[in-house]
Design an enzyme around this catalytic site. Sequence first.
Site, PDB file in Angstrom:
ATOM      1  N   THR A  97       3.907   7.841   3.737  1.00 39.60           N
ATOM      2  CA  THR A  97       3.534   6.991   4.865  1.00 39.60           C
ATOM      3  C   THR A  97       3.670   5.561   4.376  1.00 39.60           C
ATOM      4  O   THR A  97       3.157   5.215   3.318  1.00 39.60           O
ATOM      5  CB  THR A  97       2.096   7.261   5.336  1.00 39.60           C
ATOM      6  N   ARG A 138      -3.039   4.211   4.907  1.00 39.01           N
ATOM      7  CA  ARG A 138      -2.286   3.583   3.818  1.00 39.01           C
ATOM      8  C   ARG A 138      -0.869   3.210   4.234  1.00 39.01           C
ATOM      9  O   ARG A 138      -0.221   2.423   3.545  1.00 39.01           O
ATOM     10  CB  ARG A 138      -2.200   4.528   2.602  1.00 39.01           C
ATOM     11  N   MET A 167       0.845  -1.196   0.000  1.00 38.98           N
ATOM     12  CA  MET A 167       0.000   0.000   0.000  1.00 38.98           C
ATOM     13  C   MET A 167       0.890   1.260   0.000  1.00 38.98           C
ATOM     14  O   MET A 167       1.470   1.572  -1.014  1.00 38.98           O
ATOM     15  CB  MET A 167      -0.912  -0.041   1.237  1.00 38.98           C
ATOM     16  N   CYS A 168       1.045   1.972   1.062  1.00 41.79           N
ATOM     17  CA  CYS A 168       1.792   3.233   1.190  1.00 41.79           C
ATOM     18  C   CYS A 168       0.958   4.423   0.699  1.00 41.79           C
ATOM     19  O   CYS A 168       0.144   4.289  -0.200  1.00 41.79           O
ATOM     20  CB  CYS A 168       3.116   3.266   0.423  1.00 41.79           C
ATOM     21  N   GLY A 169       1.197   5.547   1.321  1.00 43.90           N
ATOM     22  CA  GLY A 169       0.550   6.785   0.895  1.00 43.90           C
ATOM     23  C   GLY A 169       1.622   7.798   0.543  1.00 43.90           C
ATOM     24  O   GLY A 169       2.670   7.850   1.192  1.00 43.90           O
TER      25      GLY A 169
END
Lengths: 301, 227
Positions: free
Chosen positions: A149, A32, A1-3
């Site tokens: 993030t 995220r 995921m990751c933001g």
Amino acid sequence: MCGIVGLYLKNRALESQLGALFEPMLIAMTDRGPDSAGFAIYGDEVADGSIKLTLRHADENYDWAALAEKAQSELNAGVEWFKNSKVAVFKLQTSAAIAEAFVKATAPEVLILSAGQSIEILKEVGLPENIADTFNLKEMKGSHIIGHTRMATESAVTMEGSHPFSTGMDLCLVHNGSLSNHNRLREELKREGIVFETENDSEVAAGYLTWRLQQGDSLNEALTNSLKDLDGFFTFTIGTRDGFAVLRDPIACKPAVMAETDDYVAMASEYQALTTLPGIENARIWEPEPATIYVWERSSH
Amino acid sequence: MKTINLTEQSVRDLNQALHDQAIECTEREWEVLEPKGQHNIACGLDQNISVDIKGPTGYYCAGMNKKAHVTIHGNAGQGVAENMMSGTVRVKGDASQAAGATAHGGLLVIEGNAAARCGISMKGVDIVVKGNVGHMSCFMGQAGALVVCGDAGDALGDSLYETHIYVKGEVKSLGADCIQKEMREEHIEELTELLNRAGVDEDPTAFKRYGSARQLYNFKVDNTSAY
């Protein structure tokens, strides 16, 4: 995921509020990426011929004053510095090569997070909210900022493995996705003289861009070449001393949304992260096209 | 009319209130304020109610919709109306990728543009897009119709089954086994009806029809060497 999130100010009157505008964007992307967070902020430039390093030591009580004193006497150069949590920003009146070599030789346990005239990188393991607090993000000033993030997939949850990654002067990159050819590419880039600190795939993307820029590519050309040489899923947001860029791979699985007003250009993985920006109700909002380069650059240098 | 402000109540509260209407309908008209891009707004509805969402939504808005009429007054995130069974979902702005994914029935209208993979694996829904659609739209589309009043991106209708595709503008490229087909009287009629239902004022004769060449339906022994 990751933001990932980015904010580039077109209206210089807002520069004193950059951190305050950006903090809720980063925190909005906690879902995220709850395991680590970081950001690269551009501003507070040092003069030509000087260099700014962001340094980190695991011990919060590390004696930065002693290191600064040593730098001053050994390099015979002016040194200004300030501490922020486990990180210290050193401004040295010398070249990047000399400054980095000094740190590596004198304090090998100190990690260099960034080098440039403008960039400062701050990142830690933990919730984005805590990291923003730790570094007092809301008080920060600058011209542009990009953040990340992280929900780790390709390498361990460590401070070193968190984003942003910087492998060249004032250049940094945040990445949502995963690269499949990073091992081979890392070996090729090492032969070209690019130095990597981690096994992380995103660092390879940063290293690749650094290499292309060293070869004389413009940011636009470097990104065009990356579409050919990087295999995998990515949405990138890239910061340079004067610029800000966004690129998605041709398949474009990883999300991205952009907003632009007369005052700013903002990028985020999800619209949720843009809702606190002033005037967002009337901003031009769009999803960046696959394999299309979006660049904003200031022409002051 | 019942109004719910999502800065005061959670999406879960909203969805529970809307789901309760499936048991006994006490309120036909709903208004949702300040959605601020949150995910899963108005999912799993199962009642003939109308829901007006006043602002941009996040992922999967109006997913699994049955009977309800949901209007998004703004942009929609990924997977709007995914797996819809019946009813209507209207997006006043743009829709992100995978709009109407796997949807079995109902009508999805996107008044702006739709991003990549619009109508991926659609199974009976009708989708009308006033603007453009991104790449890989209608991938593995099985039934229903996709109408695009603007342009379509790369690989339109790749591995298509029996979805009818109508495009007025340019198609960047067709996917595997998708071909342009003759626009017969019955197709003009179908398209006229779809445009009418969507409230879109376009000339049906200006569209081209695309469909499956039906060459990928069964495994061909001649293709063994490709694996």
